[in-house]
Design an enzyme around this catalytic site. Structure first.
Site, mmCIF file in Angstrom:
data_model
loop_
_atom_site.group_PDB
_atom_site.id
_atom_site.type_symbol
_atom_site.label_atom_id
_atom_site.label_comp_id
_atom_site.label_asym_id
_atom_site.label_seq_id
_atom_site.Cartn_x
_atom_site.Cartn_y
_atom_site.Cartn_z
ATOM 1 N N ARG A 107 33.911 -2.298 36.510
ATOM 2 C CA ARG A 107 33.423 -1.217 35.634
ATOM 3 C C ARG A 107 32.632 -1.731 34.425
ATOM 4 N NH1 ARG A 107 38.483 0.745 37.057
ATOM 5 N NH2 ARG A 107 38.251 2.242 38.741
ATOM 6 N N LYS A 154 17.365 -1.701 31.586
ATOM 7 C CA LYS A 154 17.211 -1.071 32.905
ATOM 8 C C LYS A 154 17.567 -2.118 33.956
ATOM 9 C CE LYS A 154 13.632 2.450 32.399
ATOM 10 N NZ LYS A 154 12.292 2.851 32.871
ATOM 11 N N GLU A 157 1.631 -7.170 31.453
ATOM 12 C CA GLU A 157 2.609 -6.407 30.664
ATOM 13 C C GLU A 157 2.446 -6.702 29.166
ATOM 14 O OE1 GLU A 157 4.379 -4.128 32.130
ATOM 15 O OE2 GLU A 157 4.627 -4.756 34.221
ATOM 16 N N LYS A 196 8.660 -3.480 22.479
ATOM 17 C CA LYS A 196 9.548 -2.851 23.460
ATOM 18 C C LYS A 196 10.884 -2.490 22.794
ATOM 19 C CE LYS A 196 11.455 -2.649 28.015
ATOM 20 N NZ LYS A 196 11.432 -3.053 29.403
ATOM 21 N N GLU A 245 14.815 6.922 28.220
ATOM 22 C CA GLU A 245 13.516 7.428 28.684
ATOM 23 C C GLU A 245 13.465 8.953 28.792
ATOM 24 O OE1 GLU A 245 11.510 4.875 31.516
ATOM 25 O OE2 GLU A 245 10.424 6.602 32.301
ATOM 26 N N ARG A 251 9.799 6.273 25.678
ATOM 27 C CA ARG A 251 9.933 5.079 26.528
ATOM 28 C C ARG A 251 8.995 5.146 27.728
ATOM 29 N NH1 ARG A 251 15.308 1.499 28.141
ATOM 30 N NH2 ARG A 251 14.155 0.055 29.426
ATOM 31 N N ASN A 263 5.353 2.886 30.816
ATOM 32 C CA ASN A 263 4.900 2.996 32.211
ATOM 33 C C ASN A 263 3.379 3.061 32.323
ATOM 34 O OD1 ASN A 263 7.553 3.021 33.139
ATOM 35 N ND2 ASN A 263 7.732 5.234 32.858
ATOM 36 N N HIS A 275 1.588 2.228 35.508
ATOM 37 C CA HIS A 275 2.567 2.041 36.580
ATOM 38 C C HIS A 275 2.476 3.084 37.694
ATOM 39 C CE1 HIS A 275 4.037 -0.971 33.853
ATOM 40 N NE2 HIS A 275 5.011 -1.309 34.674
ATOM 41 N N HIS A 291 2.093 1.353 41.101
ATOM 42 C CA HIS A 291 3.084 1.445 42.182
ATOM 43 C C HIS A 291 2.450 1.985 43.457
ATOM 44 C CE1 HIS A 291 6.861 1.473 39.389
ATOM 45 N NE2 HIS A 291 6.405 0.271 39.625
ATOM 46 N N HIS A 334 3.179 -7.204 41.476
ATOM 47 C CA HIS A 334 3.434 -6.090 40.555
ATOM 48 C C HIS A 334 2.490 -6.057 39.331
ATOM 49 C CE1 HIS A 334 5.730 -3.078 38.374
ATOM 50 N NE2 HIS A 334 5.821 -3.909 37.355
HETATM 51 N N1 LIG Z 1 14.264 -3.853 34.347
HETATM 52 C C1 LIG Z 1 13.050 -3.591 33.920
HETATM 53 O O1 LIG Z 1 12.863 -2.952 32.884
HETATM 54 C C2 LIG Z 1 11.882 -4.105 34.707
HETATM 55 C C3 LIG Z 1 10.593 -4.062 34.136
HETATM 56 C C4 LIG Z 1 9.537 -4.609 34.866
HETATM 57 C C5 LIG Z 1 9.756 -5.172 36.120
HETATM 58 N N2 LIG Z 1 11.019 -5.192 36.635
HETATM 59 C C6 LIG Z 1 11.292 -5.818 37.939
HETATM 60 O O2 LIG Z 1 11.032 -7.203 37.825
HETATM 61 C C7 LIG Z 1 10.771 -7.733 39.120
HETATM 62 C C8 LIG Z 1 9.602 -8.685 39.051
HETATM 63 O O3 LIG Z 1 9.943 -9.729 38.179
HETATM 64 P P1 LIG Z 1 9.129 -11.109 38.180
HETATM 65 O O4 LIG Z 1 7.686 -10.832 38.185
HETATM 66 O O5 LIG Z 1 9.709 -11.934 37.111
HETATM 67 O O6 LIG Z 1 9.426 -11.673 39.649
HETATM 68 P P2 LIG Z 1 10.469 -12.705 40.258
HETATM 69 O O7 LIG Z 1 11.774 -12.628 39.590
HETATM 70 O O8 LIG Z 1 10.449 -12.484 41.727
HETATM 71 O O9 LIG Z 1 9.792 -14.104 39.941
HETATM 72 C C9 LIG Z 1 8.543 -14.401 40.513
HETATM 73 C C10 LIG Z 1 8.563 -15.764 41.224
HETATM 74 O O10 LIG Z 1 8.518 -16.800 40.253
HETATM 75 C C11 LIG Z 1 9.583 -17.740 40.481
HETATM 76 N N3 LIG Z 1 9.939 -18.261 39.169
HETATM 77 C C12 LIG Z 1 10.642 -17.621 38.193
HETATM 78 N N4 LIG Z 1 10.633 -18.352 37.077
HETATM 79 C C13 LIG Z 1 9.952 -19.484 37.336
HETATM 80 C C14 LIG Z 1 9.584 -20.620 36.566
HETATM 81 N N5 LIG Z 1 9.887 -20.711 35.262
HETATM 82 N N6 LIG Z 1 8.874 -21.607 37.173
HETATM 83 C C15 LIG Z 1 8.511 -21.477 38.489
HETATM 84 N N7 LIG Z 1 8.799 -20.434 39.252
HETATM 85 C C16 LIG Z 1 9.513 -19.428 38.686
HETATM 86 C C17 LIG Z 1 10.642 -16.947 41.197
HETATM 87 O O11 LIG Z 1 11.485 -17.776 41.956
HETATM 88 C C18 LIG Z 1 9.807 -16.017 42.072
HETATM 89 O O12 LIG Z 1 9.418 -16.695 43.232
HETATM 90 C C19 LIG Z 1 10.505 -6.534 40.018
HETATM 91 O O13 LIG Z 1 11.616 -6.364 40.890
HETATM 92 C C20 LIG Z 1 10.404 -5.353 39.056
HETATM 93 O O14 LIG Z 1 10.865 -4.154 39.623
HETATM 94 C C21 LIG Z 1 12.072 -4.674 35.948
#
Ligand SMILES: NC(=O)c1ccc[n+]([C@@H]2O[C@H](COP(=O)([O-])OP(=O)(O)OC[C@H]3O[C@@H](n4cnc5c(N)ncnc54)[C@H](O)[C@@H]3O)[C@@H](O)[C@H]2O)c1
Length: 365
Positions: free
Chosen positions: A121, A143, A185, A227, A237, A241, A245, A248, A252, A266
């Site tokens: 929990r 999030k 971003e 942020k 949101e 907030r 987006n 986005h 998307h 992304h």
């Molecule tokens: N929670 C939120 O508010 C929020 C906001 C935006 C995006 N997201 C989510 O975030 C995700 C995308 O995140 P991301 O772009 O970080 O992708 P990711 O976590 O998949 O990382 C991208 C790639 O880089 C590699 N990597 C990570 N750090 C590294 C480093 N320092 N050196 C070398 N390689 C490295 C990872 O292994 C992966 O292959 C999506 O699932 C998206 O939905 C969430």
């Protein structure tokens, strides 16, 4: 050289530390919130590069850290990934009052935050984001989610971290394409609410992306501050907030049309999405044309895609893209929500956008 940002959420308030080389201080920063066995969740790429250094500093601080290594990529942000992670966390007999550390990009942060939020929990967690996207966006704001077969991020909850440690030096090992995607971003914050920051980025972003540490620390810290301010005003949101987006809804749809594949990652979808949001705003007579052109020029100068035509492979029709938008969770009462602009730094939320104008931008853009 580090900056401290506070996320003002009352009894769930927390600090974001941003700096180059901060991983060396992770033990000292985490010791006050760590207790018993402390799982460190990461993915196989990050484990190879940065996990040993983190385990060393945690060990030096007397923290009993135990790594859990997930497969890299979205595949882990799934029910199967959650089952694997939850099983490993429960096998470690994590303390309900303990701490789980997420070391990785948005995938690891979202998955770990969700698992922490539901296991026993709710267990506290800390974010050590390792991608630019996760440092400026996903690690801040609470999030968390996994994907369902019906769509991305559809199973999730709000669960704020206890602390965020963003070490910009970790970005030096990130593939260039991922770095640029994360930059989308960063520039989003300038576009949505801070024209001065946008102007600063026009001068300094290339330097930051080439490894200038003070410039990168400033870009990340300023993004986190913006942020944090928005999240403190509207955690769930219901209003402001949604500005985060920007780009986005379009982004998307483009990601869905390219099958969430390597053709478009992304942040690249967000970059094109923001350029389309500017073009739609100009078309509707809301935004001066030169602001939209200036924004697109900057994306191109940095090396980001700025138009649908920049996506390799066959092009989706406007109807297909609108179909994807209708499945997005940013739909309320059957109406699409868009973030549009009155100019650089002046975004606003609207549900009052004629579909014809959207289709025309998707056809030309
Ligand atoms: N929670 C939120 O508010 C929020 C906001 C935006 C995006 N997201 C989510 O975030 C995700 C995308 O995140 P991301 O772009 O970080 O992708 P990711 O976590 O998949 O990382 C991208 C790639 O880089 C590699 N990597 C990570 N750090 C590294 C480093 N320092 N050196 C070398 N390689 C490295 C990872 O292994 C992966 O292959 C999506 O699932 C998206 O939905 C969430």
């Amino acid at each position: 050289m580090s900056e401290l940002i506070s996320v003002g959420l009352g009894d769930r308030a927390y600090d974001i530390h941003v700096g180059a080389g901060l991983l060396a201080r992770a033990g000292e920063l985490l010791a006050p919130v760590a207790r018993g066995i402390v799982p460190v969740v990461t993915d196989a790429h990050v484990a190879d590069i940065h996990l040993p250094a983190l385990l060393d500093v945690l060990g030096d601080a007397g923290i009993d850290a135990r790594p859990i290594i997930m497969a890299p990529g979205e595949v882990s942000k799934s029910f199967a990934g959650l089952e694997k992670l939850s099983g490993e966390l429960l096998d470690l007999e994590i303390d309900r009052k303990g701490l789980i550390i997420a070391l990785g990009g948005g995938v690891i942060g979202d998955l770990t935050g969700f698992a922490a939020g539901v296991l026993k929990r709710g267990v506290a967690f800390a974010q050590i984001p390792t991608t630019l996207l996760s440092q400026v966006d996903s690690s801040v704001g609470g999030k968390t989610a996994i994907n369902a077969k019906q769509g991305k991020n559809l199973v999730g909850l709000f669960h704020q971290p206890k602390i965020v440690i963003a070490d910009t030096a970790l970005l030096s090992t990130l593939p260039r394409r991922e770095l640029l995607a994360g930059y989308a971003e960063v520039v989003k914050y300038g576009a949505l609410g801070d024209a001065d920051f946008f102007e600063w980025l026009e001068v300094n972003a290339a330097k930051a992306l080439a490894g200038d540490e003070p410039a990168m620390v400033k870009a990340v810290a300023h993004s986190c501050r913006m942020k944090a301010d928005i999240v403190a005003r509207d955690e769930r949101e219901t209003g402001d907030r949604a500005l985060l987006n920007l780009g986005h809804t379009f982004g998307h749809a483009l990601e869905a049309a390219t099958g969430f594949s390597d053709r478009l990652i992304h942040g690249e979808g967000v970059a094109i999405g923001m350029a389309l949001a500017f073009r739609l705003s100009v078309k509707l007579g809301l935004c001066p044309g030169p602001d939209a052109e200036r924004f697109t020029r900057h994306l191109k100068a940095i090396g980001l895609p700025a138009a649908i035509a920049d996506i390799p492979g066959s092009r989706a029709s406007a109807d297909e893209l609108v179909g994807h938008m209708a499945h997005d969770k940013k739909v309320t009462d059957g109406k699409l929500t868009f973030i549009l602009l009155r100019g650089l730094g002046q975004a606003f939320v609207t549900r009052d956008v004629p579909l014809d104008a959207v289709k025309s931008v998707l056809t030309d853009g």
